[in-house]
Scaffold this active site. Sequence first.
Site, mmCIF file in Angstrom:
data_model
loop_
_atom_site.group_PDB
_atom_site.id
_atom_site.type_symbol
_atom_site.label_atom_id
_atom_site.label_comp_id
_atom_site.label_asym_id
_atom_site.label_seq_id
_atom_site.Cartn_x
_atom_site.Cartn_y
_atom_site.Cartn_z
ATOM 1 N N ARG A 178 5.337 11.913 -2.652
ATOM 2 C CA ARG A 178 5.188 12.393 -1.280
ATOM 3 C C ARG A 178 6.344 11.869 -0.426
ATOM 4 N NH1 ARG A 178 0.056 14.192 -0.054
ATOM 5 N NH2 ARG A 178 1.159 15.136 1.689
ATOM 6 N N ALA A 230 3.205 -1.125 4.678
ATOM 7 C CA ALA A 230 2.602 -1.144 6.021
ATOM 8 C C ALA A 230 2.124 -2.540 6.435
ATOM 9 C CB ALA A 230 1.436 -0.152 6.075
ATOM 10 N N HIS A 232 12.754 -3.182 1.817
ATOM 11 C CA HIS A 232 12.251 -1.879 2.270
ATOM 12 C C HIS A 232 13.207 -0.818 1.762
ATOM 13 C CE1 HIS A 232 9.240 -3.614 4.894
ATOM 14 N NE2 HIS A 232 10.164 -4.507 5.240
ATOM 15 N N PRO A 276 0.795 -1.230 0.000
ATOM 16 C CA PRO A 276 0.000 0.000 0.000
ATOM 17 C C PRO A 276 0.830 1.284 0.000
ATOM 18 C CG PRO A 276 -0.159 -1.133 2.108
ATOM 19 C CD PRO A 276 0.519 -2.076 1.167
ATOM 20 N N ASN A 277 0.356 2.219 -0.796
ATOM 21 C CA ASN A 277 0.866 3.595 -0.886
ATOM 22 C C ASN A 277 2.188 3.721 -1.637
ATOM 23 O OD1 ASN A 277 -1.318 4.815 0.629
ATOM 24 N ND2 ASN A 277 -0.440 3.774 2.405
ATOM 25 N N SER A 282 13.507 2.283 2.941
ATOM 26 C CA SER A 282 14.138 2.941 4.097
ATOM 27 C C SER A 282 14.727 1.878 5.023
ATOM 28 C CB SER A 282 13.099 3.774 4.845
ATOM 29 O OG SER A 282 12.042 2.946 5.318
ATOM 30 N N ASP A 323 1.298 -16.335 6.090
ATOM 31 C CA ASP A 323 0.769 -17.656 5.721
ATOM 32 C C ASP A 323 0.928 -17.901 4.224
ATOM 33 O OD1 ASP A 323 0.111 -18.091 8.349
ATOM 34 O OD2 ASP A 323 -2.002 -17.580 8.117
ATOM 35 N N ASN A 335 7.939 -5.781 -1.273
ATOM 36 C CA ASN A 335 7.934 -4.693 -0.294
ATOM 37 C C ASN A 335 6.494 -4.621 0.213
ATOM 38 O OD1 ASN A 335 7.887 -2.380 1.194
ATOM 39 N ND2 ASN A 335 9.026 -1.138 -0.291
ATOM 40 N N TYR A 348 11.562 8.529 1.556
ATOM 41 C CA TYR A 348 11.571 7.464 0.545
ATOM 42 C C TYR A 348 12.274 7.853 -0.759
ATOM 43 C CZ TYR A 348 8.148 5.652 3.826
ATOM 44 O OH TYR A 348 7.543 5.218 4.975
ATOM 45 N N ARG A 371 14.002 3.455 12.253
ATOM 46 C CA ARG A 371 12.791 4.266 12.238
ATOM 47 C C ARG A 371 12.038 4.187 13.571
ATOM 48 N NH1 ARG A 371 9.668 4.326 6.840
ATOM 49 N NH2 ARG A 371 8.737 6.030 8.008
ATOM 50 N N GLU A 401 12.359 -9.860 1.193
ATOM 51 C CA GLU A 401 11.591 -8.672 1.603
ATOM 52 C C GLU A 401 12.477 -7.449 1.408
ATOM 53 O OE1 GLU A 401 8.963 -8.917 4.980
ATOM 54 O OE2 GLU A 401 9.770 -7.053 5.791
HETATM 55 O O1 CA2 Z 1 10.821 1.737 3.346
HETATM 56 C C1 CA2 Z 1 9.927 1.059 2.841
HETATM 57 O O2 CA2 Z 1 10.008 0.589 1.706
HETATM 58 C C2 CA2 Z 1 8.629 0.823 3.608
HETATM 59 O O3 CA2 Z 1 8.172 -0.495 3.328
HETATM 60 C C3 CA2 Z 1 7.622 1.843 3.139
HETATM 61 C C4 CA2 Z 1 6.309 1.778 3.920
HETATM 62 C C5 CA2 Z 1 6.563 1.874 5.409
HETATM 63 O O4 CA2 Z 1 5.331 1.664 6.099
HETATM 64 C C6 CA2 Z 1 7.565 0.852 5.845
HETATM 65 O O5 CA2 Z 1 7.838 1.085 7.207
HETATM 66 C C7 CA2 Z 1 8.867 0.946 5.090
HETATM 67 C C8 CA2 Z 1 5.413 2.935 3.546
HETATM 68 C C9 CA2 Z 1 5.075 2.967 2.113
HETATM 69 C C10 CA2 Z 1 4.289 4.194 1.884
HETATM 70 O O6 CA2 Z 1 4.740 4.772 0.713
HETATM 71 C C11 CA2 Z 1 4.705 6.111 0.633
HETATM 72 C C12 CA2 Z 1 5.316 6.648 -0.453
HETATM 73 C C13 CA2 Z 1 5.364 7.996 -0.606
HETATM 74 C C14 CA2 Z 1 4.752 8.810 0.315
HETATM 75 C C15 CA2 Z 1 4.113 8.260 1.401
HETATM 76 C C16 CA2 Z 1 4.078 6.891 1.560
#
Ligand code: CA2
Length: 160
Positions: free
Chosen positions: A19, A78, A101, A11-12, A103, A88, A75, A24, A108, A99
């Site tokens: 953003r 959230a 990420h 997601p996102n 960041s 599962d 990835n 990121y 964090r 996996e």
């Molecule tokens: O660092 C990563 O790739 C994360 O998986 C990104 C997730 C975060 O919840 C993990 O802790 C680490 C968030 C992805 C949301 O993506 C956004 C992208 C741009 C602006 C806001 C959110």
Amino acid sequence: MATRIMILNGPNLNFLGVREPHIYGKTTLREIEASCEQVAQLLDVSLSFHQTNIEGELVGLIQQAHGSMDAIIMNPAAFSFTSVALIDALKIFDGPKFEVHISNIHARDELHRHSITSTASTAVICGLGPYGYIAAMLAAVQRLGRMPAAIPAALHGFEA
Ligand code: CA2
């Protein structure tokens, strides 16, 4: 036959580069996909790249990968911190699962630090920015013993 890798994004992540660039970075998900496609050509990989905001769709894609893909790179964003359903589903898949990420989740806040999906993964790459996807592709092909002969010896790694 080419090595089949599925790359999943949770997601996102469709807002990457748009953003929160201070966390990121400035690279968009489309740019990440394009760089993965370039590396796929070098590594003789056929790539299946997805992003979804829906947990059940990720579960469905992982189930589809069972028997049709050699490795999964995900990835979970959230969902890393909440999803027993993804754990599962990952357990169903026999091949290497990485996996990623963007960041460094370990550096964090409490909310973003404890990935539970990593317990069902072969390895975790975090903090390398978008290059983490490339590192994961190399590692997947290496792990499968499918590194093309034309790739320099050092990238073939050592036998386990
Ligand atoms: O660092 C990563 O790739 C994360 O998986 C990104 C997730 C975060 O919840 C993990 O802790 C680490 C968030 C992805 C949301 O993506 C956004 C992208 C741009 C602006 C806001 C959110």
